[in-house]
Design an enzyme around this catalytic site. Structure first.
Site, PDB file in Angstrom:
ATOM      1  N   SER A 102       4.045   1.242   0.639  1.00  0.00           N
ATOM      2  CA  SER A 102       4.623  -0.010   0.489  1.00  0.00           C
ATOM      3  C   SER A 102       3.513  -1.211  -0.040  1.00  0.00           C
ATOM      4  CB  SER A 102       5.730  -0.696   1.096  1.00  0.00           C
ATOM      5  OG  SER A 102       5.008  -1.086   2.324  1.00  0.00           O
ATOM      6  N   PRO A 146       3.699   8.149   2.744  1.00  0.00           N
ATOM      7  CA  PRO A 146       5.099   7.814   2.897  1.00  0.00           C
ATOM      8  C   PRO A 146       6.002   9.115   3.049  1.00  0.00           C
ATOM      9  CG  PRO A 146       4.261   7.556   0.674  1.00  0.00           C
ATOM     10  CD  PRO A 146       3.180   8.240   1.310  1.00  0.00           C
ATOM     11  N   TRP A 147       7.425   8.669   2.836  1.00  0.00           N
ATOM     12  CA  TRP A 147       8.166  10.165   3.192  1.00  0.00           C
ATOM     13  C   TRP A 147       8.881  10.481   1.832  1.00  0.00           C
ATOM     14  CZ3 TRP A 147      12.463   7.972   0.544  1.00  0.00           C
ATOM     15  CH2 TRP A 147      12.548   6.557   0.802  1.00  0.00           C
ATOM     16  N   GLU A 181      -2.343   3.595  -2.993  1.00  0.00           N
ATOM     17  CA  GLU A 181      -1.240   4.155  -4.083  1.00  0.00           C
ATOM     18  C   GLU A 181       0.013   3.106  -3.628  1.00  0.00           C
ATOM     19  OE1 GLU A 181      -1.779   5.686  -6.441  1.00  0.00           O
ATOM     20  OE2 GLU A 181      -3.575   6.793  -6.213  1.00  0.00           O
ATOM     21  N   CYS A 208       7.665   6.166  -6.406  1.00  0.00           N
ATOM     22  CA  CYS A 208       7.045   4.803  -6.931  1.00  0.00           C
ATOM     23  C   CYS A 208       6.837   4.759  -8.331  1.00  0.00           C
ATOM     24  CB  CYS A 208       5.655   5.024  -6.451  1.00  0.00           C
ATOM     25  SG  CYS A 208       4.820   6.696  -6.843  1.00  0.00           S
ATOM     26  N   LYS A 229      -1.832  10.787   8.842  1.00  0.00           N
ATOM     27  CA  LYS A 229      -0.691  10.146   9.631  1.00  0.00           C
ATOM     28  C   LYS A 229       0.515  10.243   8.748  1.00  0.00           C
ATOM     29  CE  LYS A 229       1.700   6.904  10.272  1.00  0.00           C
ATOM     30  NZ  LYS A 229       3.138   6.844  10.376  1.00  0.00           N
ATOM     31  N   GLU A 232      10.817  -4.092  -6.613  1.00  0.00           N
ATOM     32  CA  GLU A 232      10.941  -2.505  -6.591  1.00  0.00           C
ATOM     33  C   GLU A 232      12.235  -2.164  -5.442  1.00  0.00           C
ATOM     34  OE1 GLU A 232       8.180  -0.150  -3.980  1.00  0.00           O
ATOM     35  OE2 GLU A 232       8.168   1.272  -5.742  1.00  0.00           O
TER      36      GLU A 232
HETATM   37  P1  NAD Z   1       5.414   2.065   4.082  1.00  0.00           P
HETATM   38  O1  NAD Z   1       4.326   1.307   3.753  1.00  0.00           O
HETATM   39  O2  NAD Z   1       6.597   1.420   4.997  1.00  0.00           O
HETATM   40  O3  NAD Z   1       4.561   3.407   4.981  1.00  0.00           O
HETATM   41  C1  NAD Z   1       3.728   4.160   4.665  1.00  0.00           C
HETATM   42  C2  NAD Z   1       3.246   4.694   5.678  1.00  0.00           C
HETATM   43  O4  NAD Z   1       2.505   3.722   6.334  1.00  0.00           O
HETATM   44  C3  NAD Z   1       3.997   5.272   6.738  1.00  0.00           C
HETATM   45  O5  NAD Z   1       3.214   6.478   7.245  1.00  0.00           O
HETATM   46  C4  NAD Z   1       4.187   4.392   7.764  1.00  0.00           C
HETATM   47  O6  NAD Z   1       4.282   4.842   9.130  1.00  0.00           O
HETATM   48  C5  NAD Z   1       2.610   3.492   7.902  1.00  0.00           C
HETATM   49  N1  NAD Z   1       2.528   2.296   8.404  1.00  0.00           N
HETATM   50  C6  NAD Z   1       3.765   1.355   8.504  1.00  0.00           C
HETATM   51  N2  NAD Z   1       3.144   0.223   8.967  1.00  0.00           N
HETATM   52  C7  NAD Z   1       1.810   0.451   9.160  1.00  0.00           C
HETATM   53  C8  NAD Z   1       0.701  -0.230   9.370  1.00  0.00           C
HETATM   54  N3  NAD Z   1       1.071  -1.661   9.871  1.00  0.00           N
HETATM   55  N4  NAD Z   1      -0.706   0.172   9.543  1.00  0.00           N
HETATM   56  C9  NAD Z   1      -0.883   1.363   9.035  1.00  0.00           C
HETATM   57  N5  NAD Z   1       0.240   2.073   8.554  1.00  0.00           N
HETATM   58  C10 NAD Z   1       1.574   1.658   8.626  1.00  0.00           C
HETATM   59  O7  NAD Z   1       6.062   2.838   2.677  1.00  0.00           O
HETATM   60  P2  NAD Z   1       7.424   3.906   2.692  1.00  0.00           P
HETATM   61  O8  NAD Z   1       8.656   3.398   2.792  1.00  0.00           O
HETATM   62  O9  NAD Z   1       7.064   4.990   3.548  1.00  0.00           O
HETATM   63  O10 NAD Z   1       7.163   4.424   1.241  1.00  0.00           O
HETATM   64  C11 NAD Z   1       7.561   3.707   0.130  1.00  0.00           C
HETATM   65  C12 NAD Z   1       6.593   3.006  -0.632  1.00  0.00           C
HETATM   66  O11 NAD Z   1       5.661   3.964  -1.031  1.00  0.00           O
HETATM   67  C13 NAD Z   1       7.071   2.552  -2.060  1.00  0.00           C
HETATM   68  O12 NAD Z   1       6.792   1.193  -2.161  1.00  0.00           O
HETATM   69  C14 NAD Z   1       6.678   3.388  -2.944  1.00  0.00           C
HETATM   70  O13 NAD Z   1       6.325   3.032  -4.042  1.00  0.00           O
HETATM   71  C15 NAD Z   1       5.304   3.754  -2.264  1.00  0.00           C
HETATM   72  N6  NAD Z   1       4.853   4.940  -3.029  1.00  0.00           N
HETATM   73  C16 NAD Z   1       3.836   4.679  -3.827  1.00  0.00           C
HETATM   74  C17 NAD Z   1       3.183   6.090  -4.308  1.00  0.00           C
HETATM   75  C18 NAD Z   1       1.960   6.000  -5.507  1.00  0.00           C
HETATM   76  O14 NAD Z   1       1.362   6.961  -5.443  1.00  0.00           O
HETATM   77  N7  NAD Z   1       1.651   4.753  -5.869  1.00  0.00           N
HETATM   78  C19 NAD Z   1       3.837   7.329  -4.067  1.00  0.00           C
HETATM   79  C20 NAD Z   1       4.795   7.270  -3.238  1.00  0.00           C
HETATM   80  C21 NAD Z   1       5.404   6.027  -2.738  1.00  0.00           C
END
Ligand code: NAD
Length: 480
Positions: free
Chosen positions: A226, A148-149, A247, A281, A173, A378
């Site tokens: 997420s 994620p970002w 994660e 997170c 990715k 969240e």
């Molecule tokens: P997201 O799930 O929207 O995106 C994460 C990644 O998945 C991005 O690179 C995105 O392009 C990719 N993605 C999107 N759709 C996909 C699909 N259908 N198939 C495969 N990949 C796909 O999450 P976000 O908004 O980037 O990040 C925020 C979330 O990440 C929050 O829920 C946060 O709690 C979680 N997070 C968890 C941890 C941890 O260590 N537990 C750490 C950081 C963030």
């Protein structure tokens, strides 16, 4: 920007349908664009990683460790540029951006040392006579890494360093919101002359992520993001019966007992929800306050939230920057509206400062009922909800009453109690009397809906290793 994908040792232009627009969230303005990788380019990246695997997995451990040490050194050399880019693209204040670089450096250094000191095989004593047996740790193979970002440099380091140390080859990715920062790993691989295909980077949105997670050529997928996307990624892994590390999100508790110094507690609580503008997170977004300290703590928290300097991270005095994306800004504002509909008591914030930029003020809601969406979901922003409790057992029950189980913080001067509570919490990591300090030697990951598997420490390396047993009969007359 025109060749943002690092595939088989070469930088390539994107051939996908999506254009990624990279923003400065403090201004709400774009400053770069790049064309996403196509599914065919994801295929090329996975094929390159597959072709590179035999060479990389048989590269002597000391050489792999040297590569990791060199990556750490190059990150240090690029520190100023990486800090500046994270401030600009993530909206992080300088000290937060600096800590991210330090964390990534520490991760590569740690796994360089760990892989060198870890025994590659171990003899196993058998009760049965006439046999010897030994284990070997082998790389899992070709691994897809989706991140994620919110902490892009760090999250990628937590996956890349142990995977490369273990001898895996990878396709990374990055998030479409922060696709520039991880380019540095490709640039460093280039400078170091890493064999082509060992490290590949494909940028893109959901389509590119899905092309990677659904790819039949992977041996494992490690995903941070997420819960919604995590469950799709798990479904893809299920289709191939292959392992997945997840994660995911959190709704973590901070428990304050009434023997605490309230000023110290306020400092920890504010950091637990306002660091990275709450886009963590591990944000401790549910505050459980023991009755005896609540009336002292809440006014101090209110004052601390109001005093925080929110603004463009380029200004030195700023404590908290903007939310990183416009979508996240809209999401947090939606929760302000839900709080209003639910009639929550707002003690600070719930305001959107005048533009430009995607800012919100640190927000405090008190005595939030269990049924509130703000208590359950969240939010991923600087929004803190509180409840009160009487006994230790109540605090534990309230903290555990969540579908998530990522982290928790316990504040108490009674260390026996604090340790007892830590043991009873259904989470992956507990901090006692501290800010959210994450050390590379400790594990990272969640229980319940917060994920599967652990990163960091030896557990993070084990996530990229498979155990093989070799058992030999030493006496041909031994009956089986
Ligand atoms: P997201 O799930 O929207 O995106 C994460 C990644 O998945 C991005 O690179 C995105 O392009 C990719 N993605 C999107 N759709 C996909 C699909 N259908 N198939 C495969 N990949 C796909 O999450 P976000 O908004 O980037 O990040 C925020 C979330 O990440 C929050 O829920 C946060 O709690 C979680 N997070 C968890 C941890 C941890 O260590 N537990 C750490 C950081 C963030």
């Amino acid at each position: 920007m025109h060749t943002p994908h690092y595939i088989n040792g070469h930088w390539q232009a994107g051939e996908g349908g999506d254009v990624l627009v990279v923003h400065d969230p403090a201004l709400g303005q774009p400053f770069a664009e790049l064309v996403a990788a196509s599914p065919a380019q994801v295929d090329q990246a996975v094929a390159a990683a597959r072709a590179a695997l035999p060479v990389w997995k048989t590269t002597p451990v000391a050489e792999r460790a040297d590569v990791l040490r060199n990556v750490a050194e190059h990150l240090v050399q690029r520190r100023d540029a990486l800090v500046a880019l994270q401030m600009r693209n993530n909206g992080k204040p300088r000290h937060e951006a600096e800590l991210d670089v330090d964390d990534a450096v520490a991760t590569f250094s740690y796994y360089a040392d760990l892989i060198e000191t870890q025994p590659t095989h171990r003899d196993v004593e058998l009760a049965a006579p006439g046999f010897t047996s030994r284990t070997r740790l082998e790389p899992v193979g070709v691994v897809g890494l989706i991140v994620p970002w919110n902490f892009p440099l760090v999250t990628s380091a937590w996956k890349l360093a142990p995977a490369l140390a273990a001898g895996c080859t990878v396709v990374l990715k990055p998030s479409e919101i922060t696709p520039l920062i991880e380019q540095t790993y490709g640039e460093i691989a280039d400078v170091l002359g890493l064999p082509a295909g060992v490290l590949n980077i494909v940028n893109g949105k959901a389509e590119t992520g899905a092309a990677l997670s659904n790819h039949p050529g992977l041996d494992k997928l490690s995903f941070t993001g997420s819960n919604g996307v995590g469950s799709q990624v798990m479904r893809s892994a299920a289709a191939y019966c292959r392992p997945v590390t997840l994660e995911l999100g959190g709704k973590s508790a901070f428990i304050v007992f009434d023997d605490c110094d309230p000023d110290q507690a306020v400092e920890w609580i504010v950091a637990g929800i306002c660091w990275n503008a709450g886009q963590m997170c591990s944000a401790t977004s549910r505050l459980l306050i023991q009755d005896g300290i609540a009336d002292v703590l809440i006014p101090r928290l209110q004052a601390a939230f109001t005093a925080l300097q929110v603004g463009n991270p380029l200004a030195a005095e700023v404590d908290m920057g903007p939310l990183t994306s416009q979508a996240q800004w809209h999401k947090v504002r939606e929760y302000f509206a839900i709080a209003q509909q639910e009639g929550l008591h707002c003690q600070a914030g719930a305001e959107v400062p005048e533009g430009p930029g995607w800012f919100v003020s640190p927000t405090l809601y008190t005595d939030v009922p269990d049924s509130s969406r703000l208590w359950q979901e969240e939010i991923f922003g600087p929004v803190l909800c509180t409840q009160r409790f009487d006994t230790e057992q109540q605090a534990i029950a309230k903290a555990n009453d969540s579908r998530f189980g990522l982290v928790a913080t316990v504040a108490s001067t009674d260390l026996h109690r604090a340790e007892r509570v830590a043991d009873a919490l259904e989470v992956g990591h507990v901090w006692i009397n501290s800010i959210q300090a994450v050390f590379v030697e400790t594990s990272w990951g969640g229980s319940k809906g917060s994920g599967i598997g652990r990163e960091l420490g030896p557990w993070g390396l084990a996530a990229y290793q498979a155990v093989k047993h070799v058992t030999r009969c030493t006496d041909s007359k031994t009956p089986l």
